[in-house]
Design a protein around this motif. Sequence first.
Motif, PDB file in Angstrom:
ATOM      1  N   VAL A 170       0.817  -1.131  -0.155  1.00 13.25           N
ATOM      2  CA  VAL A 170      -0.121  -0.007   0.092  1.00 13.25           C
ATOM      3  C   VAL A 170       0.841   1.331   0.131  1.00 13.25           C
ATOM      4  O   VAL A 170       1.919   1.352   0.766  1.00 13.25           O
ATOM      5  CB  VAL A 170      -1.023  -0.168   1.236  1.00 13.25           C
ATOM      6  CG1 VAL A 170      -1.914   1.250   1.161  1.00 13.25           C
ATOM      7  CG2 VAL A 170      -1.703  -1.269   1.371  1.00 13.25           C
ATOM      8  N   GLU A 171       0.749   2.057  -0.929  1.00 11.00           N
ATOM      9  CA  GLU A 171       1.486   3.208  -1.086  1.00 11.00           C
ATOM     10  C   GLU A 171       0.716   4.623  -0.272  1.00 11.00           C
ATOM     11  O   GLU A 171      -0.629   4.757  -0.633  1.00 11.00           O
ATOM     12  CB  GLU A 171       1.703   3.500  -2.564  1.00 11.00           C
ATOM     13  CG  GLU A 171       2.906   4.772  -2.620  1.00 11.00           C
ATOM     14  CD  GLU A 171       3.130   5.120  -4.364  1.00 11.00           C
ATOM     15  OE1 GLU A 171       2.369   5.892  -4.737  1.00 11.00           O
ATOM     16  OE2 GLU A 171       4.068   4.203  -4.676  1.00 11.00           O
ATOM     17  N   LEU A 172       1.268   5.119   0.760  1.00  9.31           N
ATOM     18  CA  LEU A 172       0.742   6.140   1.445  1.00  9.31           C
ATOM     19  C   LEU A 172       1.311   7.517   0.969  1.00  9.31           C
ATOM     20  O   LEU A 172       2.667   7.561   1.213  1.00  9.31           O
ATOM     21  CB  LEU A 172       0.752   6.026   2.897  1.00  9.31           C
ATOM     22  CG  LEU A 172       0.037   4.654   3.506  1.00  9.31           C
ATOM     23  CD1 LEU A 172       0.013   4.516   4.868  1.00  9.31           C
ATOM     24  CD2 LEU A 172      -1.557   4.766   3.153  1.00  9.31           C
ATOM     25  N   LYS A 173       0.703   8.210   0.510  1.00 11.58           N
ATOM     26  CA  LYS A 173       1.289   9.772   0.078  1.00 11.58           C
ATOM     27  C   LYS A 173       0.644  10.891   1.086  1.00 11.58           C
ATOM     28  O   LYS A 173      -0.739  10.612   1.321  1.00 11.58           O
ATOM     29  CB  LYS A 173       1.056   9.869  -1.294  1.00 11.58           C
ATOM     30  CG  LYS A 173       1.620   9.089  -2.222  1.00 11.58           C
ATOM     31  CD  LYS A 173       1.426   9.454  -3.615  1.00 11.58           C
ATOM     32  CE  LYS A 173       1.919   8.462  -4.680  1.00 11.58           C
ATOM     33  NZ  LYS A 173       1.936   8.598  -6.055  1.00 11.58           N
ATOM     34  N   GLY A 174       1.432  11.766   1.370  1.00 10.53           N
ATOM     35  CA  GLY A 174       0.889  12.970   2.069  1.00 10.53           C
ATOM     36  C   GLY A 174       0.499  12.713   3.470  1.00 10.53           C
ATOM     37  O   GLY A 174      -0.652  13.317   3.919  1.00 10.53           O
ATOM     38  N   ILE A 175       1.182  11.890   4.194  1.00 10.17           N
ATOM     39  CA  ILE A 175       0.848  11.687   5.773  1.00 10.17           C
ATOM     40  C   ILE A 175       1.203  12.912   6.469  1.00 10.17           C
ATOM     41  O   ILE A 175       2.265  13.554   6.272  1.00 10.17           O
ATOM     42  CB  ILE A 175       1.758  10.504   6.226  1.00 10.17           C
ATOM     43  CG1 ILE A 175       1.710   9.335   5.417  1.00 10.17           C
ATOM     44  CG2 ILE A 175       1.494  10.369   7.634  1.00 10.17           C
ATOM     45  CD1 ILE A 175       2.489   8.192   5.781  1.00 10.17           C
ATOM     46  N   THR A 201      -7.845  -5.994   0.795  1.00 10.94           N
ATOM     47  CA  THR A 201      -8.788  -5.082   1.583  1.00 10.94           C
ATOM     48  C   THR A 201      -8.213  -5.099   2.842  1.00 10.94           C
ATOM     49  O   THR A 201      -9.342  -4.902   3.793  1.00 10.94           O
ATOM     50  CB  THR A 201     -10.166  -5.713   1.190  1.00 10.94           C
ATOM     51  OG1 THR A 201     -10.531  -7.049   1.622  1.00 10.94           O
ATOM     52  CG2 THR A 201     -10.611  -5.920  -0.357  1.00 10.94           C
ATOM     53  N   SER A 202      -7.131  -5.339   3.325  1.00 10.93           N
ATOM     54  CA  SER A 202      -6.859  -5.232   4.770  1.00 10.93           C
ATOM     55  C   SER A 202      -6.572  -3.758   5.069  1.00 10.93           C
ATOM     56  O   SER A 202      -6.259  -3.006   4.122  1.00 10.93           O
ATOM     57  CB  SER A 202      -5.527  -6.113   4.913  1.00 10.93           C
ATOM     58  OG  SER A 202      -5.715  -7.575   4.731  1.00 10.93           O
ATOM     59  N   GLY A 247      -1.241  -2.877  11.591  1.00 10.71           N
ATOM     60  CA  GLY A 247      -1.306  -3.690  10.379  1.00 10.71           C
ATOM     61  C   GLY A 247      -0.470  -3.878   9.201  1.00 10.71           C
ATOM     62  O   GLY A 247      -0.862  -4.304   8.036  1.00 10.71           O
ATOM     63  N   CYS A 248       0.535  -2.991   9.542  1.00  8.36           N
ATOM     64  CA  CYS A 248       1.485  -2.852   8.150  1.00  8.36           C
ATOM     65  C   CYS A 248       3.049  -2.876   8.789  1.00  8.36           C
ATOM     66  O   CYS A 248       3.082  -2.664   9.744  1.00  8.36           O
ATOM     67  CB  CYS A 248       1.126  -1.792   7.427  1.00  8.36           C
ATOM     68  SG  CYS A 248       1.300  -0.215   8.221  1.00  8.36           S
ATOM     69  N   ALA A 249       3.879  -2.695   8.023  1.00 14.06           N
ATOM     70  CA  ALA A 249       5.455  -2.345   8.167  1.00 14.06           C
ATOM     71  C   ALA A 249       5.876  -1.649   6.942  1.00 14.06           C
ATOM     72  O   ALA A 249       5.587  -1.738   5.885  1.00 14.06           O
ATOM     73  CB  ALA A 249       6.065  -3.615   8.245  1.00 14.06           C
ATOM     74  N   PRO A 250       6.743  -0.505   7.267  1.00 12.82           N
ATOM     75  CA  PRO A 250       7.123   0.275   6.399  1.00 12.82           C
ATOM     76  C   PRO A 250       8.318  -0.373   5.404  1.00 12.82           C
ATOM     77  O   PRO A 250       9.033  -1.284   5.789  1.00 12.82           O
ATOM     78  CB  PRO A 250       7.948   1.332   7.063  1.00 12.82           C
ATOM     79  CG  PRO A 250       8.552   0.915   8.541  1.00 12.82           C
ATOM     80  CD  PRO A 250       7.301  -0.296   8.792  1.00 12.82           C
ATOM     81  N   MET A 251       8.130   0.002   4.273  1.00  8.93           N
ATOM     82  CA  MET A 251       9.247  -0.622   3.097  1.00  8.93           C
ATOM     83  C   MET A 251      10.290   0.403   2.533  1.00  8.93           C
ATOM     84  O   MET A 251      11.307   0.125   2.462  1.00  8.93           O
ATOM     85  CB  MET A 251       8.544  -1.557   2.031  1.00  8.93           C
ATOM     86  CG  MET A 251       7.848  -2.687   2.593  1.00  8.93           C
ATOM     87  SD  MET A 251       7.081  -3.596   1.108  1.00  8.93           S
ATOM     88  CE  MET A 251       8.456  -3.856   0.149  1.00  8.93           C
ATOM     89  N   ASP A 252       9.535   1.651   2.083  1.00  2.38           N
ATOM     90  CA  ASP A 252      10.188   2.633   1.508  1.00  2.38           C
ATOM     91  C   ASP A 252       9.971   3.881   1.916  1.00  2.38           C
ATOM     92  O   ASP A 252       8.697   3.961   2.352  1.00  2.38           O
ATOM     93  CB  ASP A 252      10.237   2.264  -0.015  1.00  2.38           C
ATOM     94  CG  ASP A 252      11.430   3.026  -0.767  1.00  2.38           C
ATOM     95  OD1 ASP A 252      12.070   3.585  -0.212  1.00  2.38           O
ATOM     96  OD2 ASP A 252      11.287   2.875  -2.197  1.00  2.38           O
ATOM     97  N   SER A 274      -0.731   3.902  20.584  1.00  2.00           N
ATOM     98  CA  SER A 274      -1.676   3.139  19.719  1.00  2.00           C
ATOM     99  C   SER A 274      -2.460   4.011  18.831  1.00  2.00           C
ATOM    100  O   SER A 274      -2.823   5.098  19.148  1.00  2.00           O
ATOM    101  CB  SER A 274      -2.814   2.279  20.506  1.00  2.00           C
ATOM    102  OG  SER A 274      -3.559   3.216  21.350  1.00  2.00           O
ATOM    103  N   LEU A 275      -2.711   3.484  17.591  1.00  2.00           N
ATOM    104  CA  LEU A 275      -3.667   3.995  16.540  1.00  2.00           C
ATOM    105  C   LEU A 275      -5.113   3.896  16.982  1.00  2.00           C
ATOM    106  O   LEU A 275      -5.392   3.062  17.412  1.00  2.00           O
ATOM    107  CB  LEU A 275      -3.285   3.520  15.210  1.00  2.00           C
ATOM    108  CG  LEU A 275      -1.658   3.769  14.771  1.00  2.00           C
ATOM    109  CD1 LEU A 275      -1.402   3.133  13.373  1.00  2.00           C
ATOM    110  CD2 LEU A 275      -1.595   5.359  14.789  1.00  2.00           C
ATOM    111  N   GLY A 276      -5.832   4.696  16.183  1.00  5.28           N
ATOM    112  CA  GLY A 276      -7.367   4.437  16.282  1.00  5.28           C
ATOM    113  C   GLY A 276      -7.878   5.277  17.481  1.00  5.28           C
ATOM    114  O   GLY A 276      -7.058   6.051  18.278  1.00  5.28           O
ATOM    115  N   GLY A 277      -9.095   5.099  17.857  1.00  6.03           N
ATOM    116  CA  GLY A 277      -9.512   5.515  19.175  1.00  6.03           C
ATOM    117  C   GLY A 277     -10.125   7.090  19.095  1.00  6.03           C
ATOM    118  O   GLY A 277     -10.593   7.800  19.927  1.00  6.03           O
ATOM    119  N   THR A 278      -9.988   7.760  17.812  1.00  2.74           N
ATOM    120  CA  THR A 278     -10.422   8.908  17.443  1.00  2.74           C
ATOM    121  C   THR A 278     -11.662   8.938  16.441  1.00  2.74           C
ATOM    122  O   THR A 278     -11.652   8.136  15.710  1.00  2.74           O
ATOM    123  CB  THR A 278      -9.302  10.067  17.018  1.00  2.74           C
ATOM    124  OG1 THR A 278      -9.150   9.478  15.826  1.00  2.74           O
ATOM    125  CG2 THR A 278      -8.016   9.854  17.983  1.00  2.74           C
TER     126      THR A 278
END
Length: 285
Positions: free
Chosen positions: A2-7, A27-28, A53-58, A124-128
């Motif tokens: 999954v490519e995440l841009k503009g974090i 769909t994860s 649910g993920c790990a960074p690669m690049d 932790s993530l979530g909760g908002t």
Amino acid sequence: MVELKGIPPTLRVGKDNQMWRACDTCTSIVGVRFRPDWIFAGCTTVGFLDCSGCAPMDLLPSKFTLFCEPCAMNDDTVEESKPASTIVNVGISTSANAACRTCYSRLGIELQEPHFVQLQSGPSLGGTANATSMISREVERTRKAKVNRREELARLGVVPGQPLPNHGACKHFSRSKRWLRFPCCGKAYPCVTCHDDKEDHDYEYAQIMICGHCAKEQRISKAEQTGLCIGCGLQVLKKIDGNHAFWQGGTGVRDRARMSRKDSKKFQGLGKTVAQKKVATPKKS
């Protein structure tokens, strides 16, 4: 992948900025929070990533806010109490230069190959409410995209488990054994030219393909490792190992002795003439 841009960064004081995205293949749901850190000369840490649910690669090209060190530390020689920032865009193994907008000193930054080090668990993530809303939107988006892909293949006469029309070939590539799914529009076409003939926008490089033997959708990077389909096990493309007899756009053979005679680059440049000035012996003084 999954490519995440503009974090958006999450600062020590302020809004908790989280980014959630659904994988288009499985769909994860994955989530990321970026907590930036101050960078000084010789510093090797850019910040911290909180992942779910993920790990960074690049690391994609990123924007950095540069401050002149004397200005940022409120040096006595600087009249301004609040230094002006300079934003630069830096990619991997590249550098960027700028000037301080307060004292006009020369600023520079260089980004080397990133290394991700796993530390103890952070916040932790979530909760908002924002994170919950983002997750719900991603779930609905992937559900609709999956339905649209299924309906599109049905209109094209594609049946899962059976070969594609012409086994994936088209009038531009008669030996192709796959279709490509382009991320720009989410549609499947046999090749880039077929996409441009029917769409009114520029194509984006496809990362997902459809096997011409069994109509199995899969990532191109996985098939490139063995050249075989992960569903039926038949060959869909040549293995990328650097031993091909053709140039193949930068991934094949460079040695002209081993290069195929049918390759246009084998004899390229051999008929060039050389100016006599370059080959003439210099005159003795």
